[in-house]
Write a protein that holds these residues in place. Sequence first.
Motif, PDB file in Angstrom:
ATOM      1  N   VAL A   1       0.779  -1.486   0.285  1.00 53.80           N
ATOM      2  CA  VAL A   1       0.343   0.006   0.008  1.00 53.80           C
ATOM      3  C   VAL A   1       0.956   1.264   0.379  1.00 53.80           C
ATOM      4  CG1 VAL A   1      -2.446   1.824   0.935  1.00 53.80           C
ATOM      5  CG2 VAL A   1      -1.634  -1.068   1.352  1.00 53.80           C
ATOM      6  N   ILE A   2       0.547   2.197  -1.164  1.00 52.92           N
ATOM      7  CA  ILE A   2       1.655   3.896  -0.872  1.00 52.92           C
ATOM      8  C   ILE A   2       0.609   4.922  -0.821  1.00 52.92           C
ATOM      9  CG2 ILE A   2       2.462   4.840  -2.330  1.00 52.92           C
ATOM     10  CD1 ILE A   2       3.681   2.731  -3.910  1.00 52.92           C
ATOM     11  N   THR A   3       1.025   5.404   0.420  1.00 56.84           N
ATOM     12  CA  THR A   3      -0.757   5.960   0.647  1.00 56.84           C
ATOM     13  C   THR A   3       0.669   7.392   1.409  1.00 56.84           C
ATOM     14  OG1 THR A   3      -2.540   6.338   2.860  1.00 56.84           O
ATOM     15  CG2 THR A   3      -0.458   4.869   3.270  1.00 56.84           C
ATOM     16  N   ASP A   4      -0.406   8.605   1.790  1.00 58.34           N
ATOM     17  CA  ASP A   4      -0.436   9.561   2.970  1.00 58.34           C
ATOM     18  C   ASP A   4      -0.983   9.576   3.620  1.00 58.34           C
ATOM     19  OD1 ASP A   4      -2.002  10.380   1.291  1.00 58.34           O
ATOM     20  OD2 ASP A   4      -1.987  11.856   0.772  1.00 58.34           O
ATOM     21  N   ARG A   5      -1.628   8.313   4.087  1.00 52.64           N
ATOM     22  CA  ARG A   5      -2.623   8.385   5.236  1.00 52.64           C
ATOM     23  C   ARG A   5      -1.417   7.706   6.254  1.00 52.64           C
ATOM     24  NH1 ARG A   5      -8.014   9.953   3.833  1.00 52.64           N
ATOM     25  NH2 ARG A   5      -8.509   9.452   6.352  1.00 52.64           N
ATOM     26  N   PRO A   6      -0.735   7.062   6.801  1.00 50.88           N
ATOM     27  CA  PRO A   6      -0.267   5.668   7.053  1.00 50.88           C
ATOM     28  C   PRO A   6      -1.165   5.332   7.923  1.00 50.88           C
ATOM     29  CG  PRO A   6       1.184   6.554   7.269  1.00 50.88           C
ATOM     30  CD  PRO A   6       0.721   7.489   6.620  1.00 50.88           C
ATOM     31  N   LYS A   7      -1.221   6.128   9.460  1.00 47.35           N
ATOM     32  CA  LYS A   7      -2.109   5.413  10.510  1.00 47.35           C
ATOM     33  C   LYS A   7      -3.457   5.704  10.375  1.00 47.35           C
ATOM     34  CE  LYS A   7      -1.963   7.054  15.263  1.00 47.35           C
ATOM     35  NZ  LYS A   7      -3.595   6.605  15.792  1.00 47.35           N
ATOM     36  N   THR A   8      -3.812   6.082   9.880  1.00 50.06           N
ATOM     37  CA  THR A   8      -5.552   5.913   9.191  1.00 50.06           C
ATOM     38  C   THR A   8      -5.240   4.736   8.351  1.00 50.06           C
ATOM     39  OG1 THR A   8      -5.758   8.377   9.474  1.00 50.06           O
ATOM     40  CG2 THR A   8      -7.649   6.589   8.405  1.00 50.06           C
ATOM     41  N   VAL A   9      -4.437   3.985   7.441  1.00 48.62           N
ATOM     42  CA  VAL A   9      -5.187   2.565   6.802  1.00 48.62           C
ATOM     43  C   VAL A   9      -4.171   1.750   8.102  1.00 48.62           C
ATOM     44  CG1 VAL A   9      -3.362   1.880   5.088  1.00 48.62           C
ATOM     45  CG2 VAL A   9      -4.619   3.586   4.689  1.00 48.62           C
ATOM     46  N   ILE A  10      -3.515   2.024   8.707  1.00 49.64           N
ATOM     47  CA  ILE A  10      -2.618   0.687   9.485  1.00 49.64           C
ATOM     48  C   ILE A  10      -4.083   0.298  10.684  1.00 49.64           C
ATOM     49  CG2 ILE A  10      -1.007   0.195  10.858  1.00 49.64           C
ATOM     50  CD1 ILE A  10       0.852   1.785  10.132  1.00 49.64           C
ATOM     51  N   ASP A  11      -4.319   1.183  11.029  1.00 50.41           N
ATOM     52  CA  ASP A  11      -5.240   1.086  11.740  1.00 50.41           C
ATOM     53  C   ASP A  11      -6.652   0.331  11.408  1.00 50.41           C
ATOM     54  OD1 ASP A  11      -4.477   2.574  14.453  1.00 50.41           O
ATOM     55  OD2 ASP A  11      -5.051   4.477  13.963  1.00 50.41           O
ATOM     56  N   SER A  12      -7.479   1.075  10.584  1.00 53.51           N
ATOM     57  CA  SER A  12      -8.592   0.180   9.773  1.00 53.51           C
ATOM     58  C   SER A  12      -8.231  -1.483   9.370  1.00 53.51           C
ATOM     59  CB  SER A  12      -8.396   1.571   8.370  1.00 53.51           C
ATOM     60  OG  SER A  12      -9.763   0.764   8.024  1.00 53.51           O
TER      61      SER A  12
ATOM     62  N   GLY B   1       9.159   7.650   4.558  1.00 47.85           N
ATOM     63  CA  GLY B   1      10.467   8.036   2.948  1.00 47.85           C
ATOM     64  C   GLY B   1      10.022   8.031   2.012  1.00 47.85           C
ATOM     65  N   ALA B   2       9.232   7.507   1.613  1.00 50.45           N
ATOM     66  CA  ALA B   2       8.809   6.494  -0.062  1.00 50.45           C
ATOM     67  C   ALA B   2       9.153   8.036  -0.835  1.00 50.45           C
ATOM     68  CB  ALA B   2       8.089   6.264  -0.505  1.00 50.45           C
ATOM     69  N   GLU B   3       8.879   8.891  -1.914  1.00 48.78           N
ATOM     70  CA  GLU B   3       8.665   9.828  -2.753  1.00 48.78           C
ATOM     71  C   GLU B   3       7.748   9.072  -3.777  1.00 48.78           C
ATOM     72  OE1 GLU B   3      10.674  13.970  -5.085  1.00 48.78           O
ATOM     73  OE2 GLU B   3      11.922  12.081  -2.937  1.00 48.78           O
ATOM     74  N   GLY B   4       6.685  10.128  -4.187  1.00 49.01           N
ATOM     75  CA  GLY B   4       6.180  10.350  -5.489  1.00 49.01           C
ATOM     76  C   GLY B   4       7.156  10.609  -6.729  1.00 49.01           C
ATOM     77  N   ALA B   5       7.054  10.043  -7.962  1.00 44.61           N
ATOM     78  CA  ALA B   5       8.296  10.721  -8.981  1.00 44.61           C
ATOM     79  C   ALA B   5       7.058  11.900  -9.182  1.00 44.61           C
ATOM     80  CB  ALA B   5       8.473   9.283  -9.790  1.00 44.61           C
ATOM     81  N   TYR B   6       5.605  11.937  -9.740  1.00 41.29           N
ATOM     82  CA  TYR B   6       5.193  13.371 -10.172  1.00 41.29           C
ATOM     83  C   TYR B   6       5.455  13.987  -9.535  1.00 41.29           C
ATOM     84  CZ  TYR B   6       1.425  15.225 -13.448  1.00 41.29           C
ATOM     85  OH  TYR B   6       0.804  16.402 -14.249  1.00 41.29           O
ATOM     86  N   ARG B   7       4.484  14.043  -8.553  1.00 42.94           N
ATOM     87  CA  ARG B   7       4.599  15.251  -7.513  1.00 42.94           C
ATOM     88  C   ARG B   7       5.880  15.695  -6.700  1.00 42.94           C
ATOM     89  NH1 ARG B   7      -2.370  15.611  -7.070  1.00 42.94           N
ATOM     90  NH2 ARG B   7      -2.550  15.967  -8.370  1.00 42.94           N
TER      91      ARG B   7
ATOM     92  N   LYS C   1       5.366   9.657   0.177  1.00 44.94           N
ATOM     93  CA  LYS C   1       4.007   9.077   0.620  1.00 44.94           C
ATOM     94  C   LYS C   1       4.998   7.780   1.746  1.00 44.94           C
ATOM     95  CE  LYS C   1       1.729   9.899  -2.873  1.00 44.94           C
ATOM     96  NZ  LYS C   1      -0.470  10.202  -2.416  1.00 44.94           N
ATOM     97  N   THR C   2       4.272   7.061   1.673  1.00 46.32           N
ATOM     98  CA  THR C   2       4.800   5.870   2.861  1.00 46.32           C
ATOM     99  C   THR C   2       4.167   3.982   2.447  1.00 46.32           C
ATOM    100  OG1 THR C   2       4.358   6.958   4.998  1.00 46.32           O
ATOM    101  CG2 THR C   2       4.428   4.463   5.121  1.00 46.32           C
ATOM    102  N   ILE C   3       5.480   3.394   2.898  1.00 47.75           N
ATOM    103  CA  ILE C   3       4.746   2.259   1.701  1.00 47.75           C
ATOM    104  C   ILE C   3       4.221   0.887   3.073  1.00 47.75           C
ATOM    105  CG2 ILE C   3       5.759   0.071   0.698  1.00 47.75           C
ATOM    106  CD1 ILE C   3       7.326   2.097  -1.203  1.00 47.75           C
ATOM    107  N   LEU C   4       3.602   0.818   2.782  1.00 47.42           N
ATOM    108  CA  LEU C   4       3.102  -0.561   4.186  1.00 47.42           C
ATOM    109  C   LEU C   4       2.948  -2.246   3.227  1.00 47.42           C
ATOM    110  CD1 LEU C   4       0.113   1.441   5.265  1.00 47.42           C
ATOM    111  CD2 LEU C   4       1.841   1.635   6.071  1.00 47.42           C
ATOM    112  N   PHE C   5       3.356  -2.877   3.784  1.00 49.52           N
ATOM    113  CA  PHE C   5       3.805  -4.243   3.417  1.00 49.52           C
ATOM    114  C   PHE C   5       3.162  -5.177   4.386  1.00 49.52           C
ATOM    115  CE2 PHE C   5       7.663  -2.394   1.064  1.00 49.52           C
ATOM    116  CZ  PHE C   5       7.399  -2.689  -0.119  1.00 49.52           C
ATOM    117  N   THR C   6       2.232  -5.998   4.167  1.00 53.04           N
ATOM    118  CA  THR C   6       1.653  -7.188   4.968  1.00 53.04           C
ATOM    119  C   THR C   6       1.168  -8.263   3.876  1.00 53.04           C
ATOM    120  OG1 THR C   6      -0.532  -7.545   6.623  1.00 53.04           O
ATOM    121  CG2 THR C   6      -0.253  -6.337   4.705  1.00 53.04           C
TER     122      THR C   6
END
Length: 291
Positions: A211-222, A236-242, A246-251
């Motif tokens: 999951v690539i998101t800018d709302r990691p805490k909300t996503v993790i909790d959900s 520390g991930a970065e979107g190449a377009y803008r 971003k934050t990357i989550l793995f599960t």
Amino acid sequence: MDDVQQLFKRHTYTAKISVAFFYGVLVSIAVNFFWTPGHIYSSGVTGLAQLVNTLTGGLGVLHIGTGLGLFLINIPMFFLAWKQIGKSFTIFTFICVLFASVMIRWIQPIHLTNDPIICAIFGGAVNGFGTGFALKNGISTGGLDIIGIVVRRKTGRSIGTINIAFNSLIVISAGFVYGWPYALYSALGLYVNAKVMDITFTRQQRMQVMVITDRPKTVIDSIQNHMRRGITIVHGAEGAYRHDEKTILFTVITRYEMDALETAMEESDPKAFVSISDTVKVLGHFYEPKW
């Protein structure tokens, strides 16, 4: 509150008993309508019960039918499950095997065809769906299922080799009893049975989620509110377009949990980028719910 819990338990028990009954009907249809007329042997303990039925066919009062053989062979499995897995699991497994044994004896076969290929395919499909449906609803069908659960809990390994060896003996037996073409037909039936079961029972199919998101805490909790899964965070991930942060989550989840994941993402971050891929193997701890 106690009344609600009791009502929920009764509903769960009723649902599981209904599933066990449904499995019993399906396995009896597979045995009586397809496998027996086509001289096809099933996998696992059901196939062994069919073999015992064939070998004792000329012994008169000592003849052990497929239904009775299925129950008798499972008796030591019940004791193993009671000691190693749990009482509730054993009780529902007992009910499931009992329904299957009774239905195999009671449901009278309707002659559809003796074609071994048709019997192998349709018998395997019907039994595979019944077995997968039972497993999906938290009910074991006995036999090698119990051995597999015990071995996996004790060693963390599957019993794939044991399953292959056991079913190979069943197929070879079919060759000796009915002729070698029937060994191939039985092998075809085993393949169809396994494929349909995999399609129906998805809990053992593992998938990696990124999951690539800018709302990691909300996503993790959900996600963790909807399922019991650990999550690895890469900051520390970065979107190449803008070039936004971003934050990357793995599960890793099971295919059975796909709906829960989609619901969690819809609630937490509908705009997140989610990539899901099949996982061949998982090393280390992976939570599996108890039966």
